[in-house]
Scaffold this active site. Structure first.
Site, mmCIF file in Angstrom:
data_model
loop_
_atom_site.group_PDB
_atom_site.id
_atom_site.type_symbol
_atom_site.label_atom_id
_atom_site.label_comp_id
_atom_site.label_asym_id
_atom_site.label_seq_id
_atom_site.Cartn_x
_atom_site.Cartn_y
_atom_site.Cartn_z
ATOM 1 N N ASN A 1 32.064 15.635 4.938
ATOM 2 C CA ASN A 1 33.170 16.203 5.376
ATOM 3 C C ASN A 1 32.929 17.379 6.451
ATOM 4 O OD1 ASN A 1 34.619 15.115 3.388
ATOM 5 N ND2 ASN A 1 34.650 16.843 1.986
ATOM 6 N N ARG B 1 46.308 2.813 7.117
ATOM 7 C CA ARG B 1 44.464 2.681 6.853
ATOM 8 C C ARG B 1 44.305 1.314 5.856
ATOM 9 N NH1 ARG B 1 42.039 6.960 9.139
ATOM 10 N NH2 ARG B 1 42.925 8.956 8.978
ATOM 11 N N ARG C 1 43.203 8.507 12.766
ATOM 12 C CA ARG C 1 41.931 8.839 13.382
ATOM 13 C C ARG C 1 40.819 8.054 12.567
ATOM 14 N NH1 ARG C 1 40.513 13.618 15.895
ATOM 15 N NH2 ARG C 1 42.418 13.521 16.685
ATOM 16 N N HIS D 1 52.902 7.428 9.261
ATOM 17 C CA HIS D 1 52.206 7.662 8.228
ATOM 18 C C HIS D 1 52.899 7.158 6.652
ATOM 19 C CE1 HIS D 1 49.939 10.606 5.310
ATOM 20 N NE2 HIS D 1 48.988 9.972 5.841
ATOM 21 N N TYR E 1 41.001 7.177 -5.021
ATOM 22 C CA TYR E 1 42.080 8.247 -4.547
ATOM 23 C C TYR E 1 43.178 8.065 -5.616
ATOM 24 C CZ TYR E 1 40.438 8.524 0.471
ATOM 25 O OH TYR E 1 39.624 9.010 1.522
ATOM 26 N N ARG F 1 45.345 20.378 -3.173
ATOM 27 C CA ARG F 1 43.970 20.104 -3.117
ATOM 28 C C ARG F 1 43.054 20.725 -2.227
ATOM 29 N NH1 ARG F 1 43.040 14.539 -0.883
ATOM 30 N NH2 ARG F 1 42.436 15.841 0.939
ATOM 31 N N HIS G 1 45.223 12.688 -4.017
ATOM 32 C CA HIS G 1 45.901 12.190 -2.993
ATOM 33 C C HIS G 1 47.598 11.932 -3.167
ATOM 34 C CE1 HIS G 1 46.657 9.295 0.493
ATOM 35 N NE2 HIS G 1 45.955 10.510 1.137
#
Length: 760
Positions: free
Chosen positions: A110, A440, A470, A500, A533, A629, A657
């Site tokens: 991270n 993704r 990204r 998205h 997730y 979160r 998530h």
């Protein structure tokens, strides 16, 4: 300021939720039974429950307007505080040892991304002369100075915890990371043999002199700086070695399953094999981090695919934002690297006391020591999908026709639900079209393979592949090109917007005509991340949602900027206005003397407009619980602004998530799920979809999930007005309510009870 919880007096903010319906075998079973089992009282914490604080809030002056900087936390510093909460999992002795090591790796990874995206972005702003202030009133330079100091503290603490605490504890448990110099002669000889046979042939030493310019150092690669001296001429020389960490970061000692040596340590101690005829004076590890921010104008691009491909090439050569060096590296070598990498600020060179690239500790997690890990979790098959044969359902389509189906990953299987839905559609001769948004996915994606089969079978396949996801651009370009070669219709996103949204539309020919089947999710179509997730997915054949998705895909693949939607809220068209309307409706209820409540669960909260609406709602008496979160700009518990706002963050074995939005609406409550957080980019710069959940069983399940979040006393952190997060801790004789454990236990119990009910 509202009272902050302590270990002895943990609040129970879930108490205000409406009564939940009784459980049924089809629903979320076991509400009639005790929902939470009694656990042993945990040991007293051995460390301070309050972590380091990066945010630096100031006192809110009397009568400050809602846009006053004091009412907002800094986004970058708030993210650093989130990463401290992630890092706490490595400190928490209740977490199994190898899981703690893994959280060091996650925290380090991270931090790498933060340098690339956030610090890199601030450096670009500074270089471009940007003077605009952040909502909390700071210039790019002020933010850069604060964030750099904070991440340097975090990086130093990461190294200390690994070297001084976890590494010795691992050794005591039989998993030993040894130094090459500590090995016996026969152990060194065996590792040297392995080096010569498997590592030596693939190494490429690169000299630096008048005939060999300083080599390009790739992003996040681990390297060795080698200083040499010619034995007869006495001249000094420099060379660089790239460490091939993709092969193995840690080499087993003499075939042992519990003792290892870092590969860079092995290479360094065999460096003379690579520079025969030279004296090796020193070998020092270093690592480079490059800026991920490469800004291009999409409006000026003739071909988005070519533009993104070029951006990827540029990113490989973008400026360096961090140079990590081992503590023993001499000043003259540091200076050479600093000069060649064009680093000008002292803080850009980070001295690491111990192992470099702690993200590589993920490799140790693969050691076969189940006693040092969490108990494994295998997602269960959703109850209604387990019943397909017994209920005479031929496929998922017949199940969905009987009513909406809500699934929750990773508690319920992605492969047995979402993946199966798309696979069945690809094989079903009645399916005429499959349309899907792909943000993704995994490298070996079964989802994309199904789309390819469907296209090859002559079905209409349309995929919106987001090239601007990204760090997934290369993967997405490859999948997009493979889909195009099979005849699928591929769109690459919209100019100025990222797509998205997580949506699938299937058009099927049935006796009564064409019928649409839809999936709307909170997470990506990625079977790998779906195992850790937490995300929701809603399957429905509701006609209104089907018509909305038909329109959405027309907008995504063609020209339909004025597309209308009956039920779905779609960004950037009307999602912001929908949320503002829902918040203001709660304000109206509060002012009319009715109960008013908002509960929202998301990844991050930074949109100033939404935060101001929430401040107004709190002032009006609306009770607001936010489960965030990651980072947040909003300050809870500020007198006169947010006394009625509570913010909690949950961090544990799974990555939270899912996005859920609940509005009490005077008793006629509404619950939504979708792909969007309350962030400016989600509301204004992306295509997002949020859907109301109207099926009573599904709504009850979502509300239970929110309730369990708010009742957690094991993984939950409460945010105070001062920016500090305080970990909840069960009191003496109090039940341990760990959110992830609760949902795993419930999922397993539903399956066991279902097996018993169907046994003969």
């Amino acid at each position: 300021m509202a009272d902050e919880p302590t270990a002895e007096t943990t609040p129970t903010p879930g108490d205000g939720l409406p009564d939940l319906p009784a459980a049924t075998p089809e629903a979320d079973a076991d509400d009639a039974a005790p929902a939470l089992e009694t656990a042993a009282v945990p040991p007293e914490p051995t460390l301070d429950q309050e972590l380091a604080l990066a945010v630096e809030p100031v006192e809110v002056p009397d009568g400050a307007p809602l846009d006053h900087p004091a009412l907002y936390f800094n986004r970058e510093l708030s993210w650093i505080d989130f990463n401290w909460r992630v890092f706490f999992q490595a400190l928490d002795e209740r977490v199994p040892l190898l899981e703690r090591v893994r959280f060091v790796a996650i925290t380090a990874n991270n931090l790498d991304e933060f340098y690339r995206k956030r610090i890199g972005g601030l450096k670009r702003q500074l270089g471009a002369g940007v003077r605009a202030l952040s909502p909390d009133g700071r210039t790019p330079r002020e933010q850069l100075e604060l964030t750099t100091a904070a991440v340097l503290d975090m990086q130093a603490e990461l190294s200390r915890v690994w070297e001084d605490e976890l590494r010795p504890e691992l050794a005591a448990a039989g998993v030993v990371v040894r130094e090459y110099d500590s090995l016996e002669d026969d152990e060194q000889a065996e590792l040297d043999r392995v080096f010569r046979g498997t590592i030596f042939p693939i190494l490429t030493p690169l000299a630096v002199d008048s005939g060999h310019p300083f080599p390009f150092i790739s992003n996040l690669s681990l390297s060795l700086a080698v200083t040499l001296r010619h034995p007869t001429r006495g001249t000094e020389h420099f060379a660089r070695l790239k460490v091939p960490t993709g092969r193995a970061r840690f080499m087993p000692v003499d075939g042992s399953e519990g003792e290892f040596v870092a590969i860079e340590d092995l290479i360094a101690n065999n460096a003379e094999e690579l520079f025969r005829g030279m004296d090796v004076e020193g070998v020092y590890a270093f690592r480079v981090t490059r800026n991920a921010s490469v800004d291009r104008s999409e409006e000026e691009a003739d071909d988005l695919l070519s533009m993104i491909s070029e951006e990827l090439r540029e990113r490989k050569f973008s400026e360096v934002v961090r140079l990590e060096v081992e503590a023993e590296m001499p000043d003259r070598v540091r200076e050479l690297l600093r000069r060649e990498l064009n680093l000008t600020e002292p803080e850009d060179v980070v001295e690491v006391d111990g192992l470099l690239d702690l993200a590589g500790l993920e490799a140790l997690y693969k050691v076969d020591r189940s006693d040092l890990k969490d108990l494994p979790w295998e997602p269960v098959v959703p109850i209604r999908l387990r019943h397909m044969v017994m209920e005479d359902d031929d496929d998922m389509f017949s199940v969905i026709r009987k009513g909406d189906l809500l699934v929750h990953h990773p508690y319920e299987s992605f492969a047995a639900s979402t993946q199966r839905f798309i696979e069945e559609a690809a094989e079903d001769p009645r399916v005429l079209a499959i349309k899907l948004t792909l943000y993704r996915t995994s490298q070996d994606s079964p989802i994309v393979r199904s789309l390819i089969r469907a296209a090859e079978a002559g079905k209409q396949v349309a995929a919106l592949v987001e090239l601007k996801a990204r760090f997934d651009e290369e993967n997405n370009i490859e999948w997009a090109q493979r889909l195009e070669r099979t005849g699928a219709h591929v769109a690459y996103g919209l100019v100025g917007l990222k797509t998205h949204a997580k949506t699938t539309l299937i058009v099927r020919e049935e006796p009564g005509g064409l019928r649409t089947y839809c999936h709307l999710g909170t997470g990506n179509y990625n079977p790998t991340t779906a195992r850790f997730y937490t995300d929701f997915g809603l399957f429905t054949c509701r006609e209104d949602i089907g018509e909305d998705l038909v329109g959405l895909f027309h907008f995504l693949t063609g020209y339909a900027p004025e597309q209308e939607y009956q039920t779905l809220a779609v960004a950037p068209r009307d999602l912001r206005s929908r949320f503002v309307s829902l918040i203001r409706r709660e304000v109206a209820h509060a002012k009319a003397g009715r109960k008013a409540r908002i509960i929202a669960k998301m990844n991050a909260l930074d949109d100033v407009g939404i935060i101001q609406e929430l401040y107004c709602a709190s002032r009006a008496g609306v009770q607001i619980d936010l489960i965030v979160r990651g980072h947040t700009r909003m300050r809870p518990g500020v007198e006169g602004y947010s006394e009625n706002v509570r913010i909690v963050s949950i961090v544990g074995r799974f990555l939270e998530h899912s996005r859920i939005y609940y509005f009490h609406n005077g008793g006629d409550d509404e619950t939504y799920i979708g792909s969007a957080d309350w962030m400016r980019r989600n509301l204004d710069d992306r295509v997002e979809v949020v859907a109301p959940v109207e099926d009573e069983t599904a709504r009850a399940r979502l509300k239970r999930t929110l309730k369990f979040c708010l009742e957690d006393n094991r993984q939950a952190w409460d945010l105070g007005a001062d920016g500090r997060y305080s970990l909840r801790w069960p009191g003496e004789n109090e039940k341990v309510r760990a959110f992830h454990d609760t949902l795993m236990r419930r999922a397993r119990r539903r399956t066991e009870e279902d097996d018993a009910a169907w046994s003969f």
